[in-house]
Scaffold this active site. Structure first.
Site, PDB file in Angstrom:
ATOM      1  N   ASP A  24       0.821  -1.211   0.000  1.00 54.11           N
ATOM      2  CA  ASP A  24       0.000   0.000   0.000  1.00 54.11           C
ATOM      3  C   ASP A  24       0.855   1.261   0.000  1.00 54.11           C
ATOM      4  O   ASP A  24       2.067   1.207   0.265  1.00 54.11           O
ATOM      5  CB  ASP A  24      -0.892  -0.034   1.255  1.00 54.11           C
ATOM      6  CG  ASP A  24      -2.262   0.565   1.011  1.00 54.11           C
ATOM      7  OD1 ASP A  24      -2.381   1.450   0.143  1.00 54.11           O
ATOM      8  OD2 ASP A  24      -3.213   0.162   1.711  1.00 54.11           O
TER       9      ASP A  24
ATOM     10  N   ASP B 147     -10.915   1.821  -3.133  1.00 56.04           N
ATOM     11  CA  ASP B 147     -11.431   1.497  -1.795  1.00 56.04           C
ATOM     12  C   ASP B 147     -12.958   1.492  -1.799  1.00 56.04           C
ATOM     13  O   ASP B 147     -13.575   1.249  -0.764  1.00 56.04           O
ATOM     14  CB  ASP B 147     -10.935   2.516  -0.768  1.00 56.04           C
ATOM     15  CG  ASP B 147      -9.548   2.169  -0.252  1.00 56.04           C
ATOM     16  OD1 ASP B 147      -9.091   1.035  -0.496  1.00 56.04           O
ATOM     17  OD2 ASP B 147      -8.910   3.032   0.375  1.00 56.04           O
TER      18      ASP B 147
HETATM   19  C1  GLA Z   1      -5.779   1.700   2.188  1.00 62.03           C
HETATM   20  C2  GLA Z   1      -6.190   0.558   1.277  1.00 62.03           C
HETATM   21  C3  GLA Z   1      -7.237  -0.267   1.968  1.00 62.03           C
HETATM   22  C4  GLA Z   1      -6.700  -0.785   3.277  1.00 62.03           C
HETATM   23  C5  GLA Z   1      -6.226   0.372   4.136  1.00 62.03           C
HETATM   24  C6  GLA Z   1      -5.516  -0.120   5.371  1.00 62.03           C
HETATM   25  O1  GLA Z   1      -6.798   2.625   2.333  1.00 62.03           O
HETATM   26  O2  GLA Z   1      -6.647   1.043   0.057  1.00 62.03           O
HETATM   27  O3  GLA Z   1      -7.652  -1.320   1.144  1.00 62.03           O
HETATM   28  O4  GLA Z   1      -5.646  -1.677   3.019  1.00 62.03           O
HETATM   29  O5  GLA Z   1      -5.331   1.211   3.429  1.00 62.03           O
HETATM   30  O6  GLA Z   1      -5.088   0.919   6.155  1.00 62.03           O
END
Ligand code: GLA
Length: 705
Positions: A443, A507
């Site tokens: 990420d 997300d």
């Molecule tokens: C980001 C990712 C999510 C999740 C969060 C965890 O927002 O896109 O899918 O993994 O971080 O903190």
């Protein structure tokens, strides 16, 4: 006078004709034609109007002020105020398989420009430049751009914009006098300005029109522009935005641009996407796993967030395996001090309070259930509330003396700091060596502000070091798959895909929003690299509610997964997950290997997505009803891409639970199925059923003779 020659690069449906003399000029980029230098030159020689320079000025692969090009030059730089208007002359041309390498020099300025230009059998062009400083004294590079010409009939654009939870939105616009420009200065590929665009002839659409698609393979700051010059010629340019003072070449040093990928199709956007998808499958994606079916995921994030209890997680895994999940991923929250998004980033040590027995029992449990295990990391980031920051406050990518704004309470680690780089590698290596981890979700949750290394701008180098870190991890752990995620779809591009296996597209798991996001992503990426998960019925990012059928069918079309806590779900919902997982597994070879069609519809309220097998033996068609149908009847569903001569049996594989209750009766073919030829399907079609808004149905076509 310089002797000119013509080089032809030939794909399957397209051709590049490049004239080489003192400089390289693309004379033709489109359908294949036969030509020789004399005739082509004669046919294409431009007039020279009054009121301009006295000679014709070519649009070269790197436009030069010194030759009289007044649009954005390909190179801007200087050597202490000198050598700022170079004019390159070709010194060497080396043919390559599917391409050519052109070396040009300006001896006076002490610079060499090496241009690589390729066209592959999937009709994808790729090009980049390398600038080398040949003389004593540092050469300061302000800009180094990749340039490709467009014909004057390219007068419309499709561009992309977006934001967090709303990636890959498309915008159509005329290509105006003055052109189009987009800049991304966010330090990652970004949600806002995805580095791709399409130019085309008036009213180009999914099925028709000449289109030229461009994708700039770079995961950092970029500028894309399409210029309409005052004389009407069009040119596309893509470049990294170098921050002030960022690139300085000592004698003998070189700077190479990212690759610019481009593809021409005379069959509209679908034709262009087929070419890019084939190219991605053959040449971009790491090849080790090409044959491996992509396992169905369960990702813990929206199920439990930071609330980790190993016994509970193991119960989630048991339920996931029961539903048919094949890979179980523990998302954020597993490492030291990570009880929320304010602390812990950087401390890549297992949280012993949450996992007193360690991670091994959880991994063993997941593996014993027949699933692969995956783990979340955000290596480039650091919270000030972390042991790492307390020990190494100087590891920030920042400029001393300034207070940098936070993003999600975090800062970026300076990857040019070797100690920091090695620490991160060691931590990733530790986990990958210690546990049977098949997959990491990598990420990157914030944008980059004031990226400084030892006081100097370092955005470009930060992106390069990120690639190096991923490469180093992959070299040591070649069987581990990686997902590129950046707060959802903030780091999605061809360059990162060379070293990762899939993207977290967004997300936003709201099926309605996902329909648009996934469509936008489909222009340059095949469906199997797009992570698409079934979220909870009550979507966390939009608060909308959707049926399991709409969520299931929407997630089915990418690399499918589940993003919720199965322990808390009702028996009905769980049955739904199981059903769509089964359906996905059954269709997976077709969905992940076939040809994607964005199918035009008679009513804008529908969105139709089809995948046709490469041997044309079968197809699946997803009809999604995005909004209330505009009219009482919604016209016809026409399915492109089937074998026109063959007969297909058309059946409904999945439909909304209220399908028969909302009308007197639905089209009879949706009940009994029917048999039609491929050309009937494409030209005449079938009557569209009536669907409620935010529902979908899935149709199968099977060749019967
Ligand atoms: C980001 C990712 C999510 C999740 C969060 C965890 O927002 O896109 O899918 O993994 O971080 O903190």
């Amino acid at each position: 006078m310089t002797v000119k020659s013509l080089i032809e690069l030939v794909g399957t449906h397209t051709q590049l004709m490049v004239e080489m003399g003192d400089f390289a000029e693309i004379l033709h980029w489109g359908l294949p034609v036969k030509g020789n230098i004399d005739n082509s030159r004669l046919a294409l020689q431009r007039p020279v109007p009054y009121g301009r320079l006295d000679n014709d000025v070519a649009m070269t692969l790197s436009p030069e002020l010194g030759r009289g090009v007044f649009s954005s030059p390909g190179l801007e730089g200087h050597r202490n105020g000198q050598d700022w208007a170079p004019v390159f002359v070709i010194t060497q041309i080396t043919p390559q398989e599917e391409g050519t390498v052109i070396v040009s020099e300006d001896a006076k300025a002490g610079l060499r420009l090496t241009t690589e230009l390729f066209l592959d059998t999937f009709d994808v062009v790729k090009t980049r430049h390398t600038l080398t400083n040949l003389k004593a004294g540092a050469y300061q590079v302000n800009r180094l751009a990749n340039t490709l010409p467009l014909p004057a009939r390219a007068n419309e654009l499709m561009t992309f914009y977006g934001r967090w939870v709303k990636e890959f939105q498309t915008e159509r616009q005329a290509l105006p006098q003055g052109g189009y420009q987009q800049e991304n200065r966010r330090g990652r590929t970004s949600h806002e300005h995805y580095p791709a665009l399409v130019a085309g002839t008036a009213h180009f659409n999914e099925m028709q029109g000449d289109v030229w698609g461009f994708h700039f393979a770079w995961s950092g700051n970029h500028r894309l522009r399409v210029d309409v010059k005052a004389d009407g010629r069009r040119v596309m340019q893509a470049e990294v935005i170098y921050l002030p003072g960022e690139v300085s070449l000592q004698q003998g040093e070189s700077l190479t641009t990212p690759w610019l990928y481009a593809s021409y199709s005379h069959q509209g956007l679908n034709g262009m996407s087929h070419q890019f998808h084939s190219h991605v499958r053959r040449s971009i994606l790491p090849c080790e796993f090409a044959q491996k079916p992509r396992p169905i995921h369960l990702n813990t994030w929206e199920g439990i967030y930071f609330d980790h209890h190993p016994d509970y997680i193991m119960a989630m895994a048991t339920q996931a395996a029961d539903m048919g999940v094949e890979r179980f991923i523990i998302d954020d929250g597993w490492f030291k001090g990570r009880n929320g998004d304010k602390a812990g980033l950087g401390d890549w040590f297992l949280d012993r309070e949450k996992y007193p027995q360690g991670l091994a029992p959880v991994v063993a449990h997941v593996n014993a259930l027949g699933m692969e295990f995956g783990l979340w990391f955000e290596p480039e980031m650091i919270n000030k509330d972390s042991d790492l920051f307390r020990t190494h406050p100087d590891w920030l990518l920042a400029v001393d003396g300034y207070d940098q704004p936070t993003g999600r309470n975090q800062y970026v680690i300076d990857l040019q700091n070797n100690a920091a780089f090695n620490f991160l590698f060691e931590r990733l290596d530790h986990f990958l060596s210690q546990y049977n981890i098949a997959y990491i979700k990598w990420d990157m949750n914030r944008e980059v502000v004031q990226p400084g290394h030892l006081g100097q701008a370092a955005a470009h180098q930060q992106t390069q070091r990120y690639y190096q870190l991923v490469d180093k991890v992959r070299a040591k752990h070649p069987t581990v798959e990686i997902e590129s995620c950046a707060a959802g779809g903030g780091r999605i591009d061809f360059e990162v895909l060379k070293r990762t296996h899939r993207f977290w597209a967004s997300d936003n798991n709201d099926a309605l929003e996902r329909q648009t996001i996934q469509r936008g992503m489909s222009y340059f990426f095949p469906p199997e690299v797009m992570g698409s998960h079934i979220g909870a019925s009550h979507c966390h990012s939009t608060r909308r509610r959707h049926s399991i059928a709409f969520r299931g069918l929407t997630a089915l079309c990418g690399h499918m997964g589940i993003e919720l806590d199965p322990v808390k779900e009702s028996a009905d919902e769980k049955q739904g997950f199981e059903h769509y997982i089964k359906l996905h597994k059954m269709l997976r070879p077709l969905l992940h290997g076939g040809r994607t069609w964005r199918v035009p519809t008679d009513d804008q309220a529908h969105q139709v997505h089809a995948v046709v097998a490469n041997d044309l033996s079968e197809a699946v068609v997803l009809v999604a009803q995005l909004a209330m149908p505009t009219h009482a009847l919604s016209g016809h569903l026409r399915i492109p891409g089937l074998d026109p001569q063959a007969t297909y049996r058309i059946t409904v594989l999945d439909k909304p639970s209220n399908y028969d209750d909302i009308v007197n009766y639905q089209p009879p073919w949706t009940e009994s199925g029917c048999e039609l030829t491929g050309d009937w399907c494409e030209s005449v079609g079938l009557t569209m059923p009536i669907l409620d808004a935010e529902t979908a149905m899935l149709i199968k076509c099977e060749k019967i003779d």
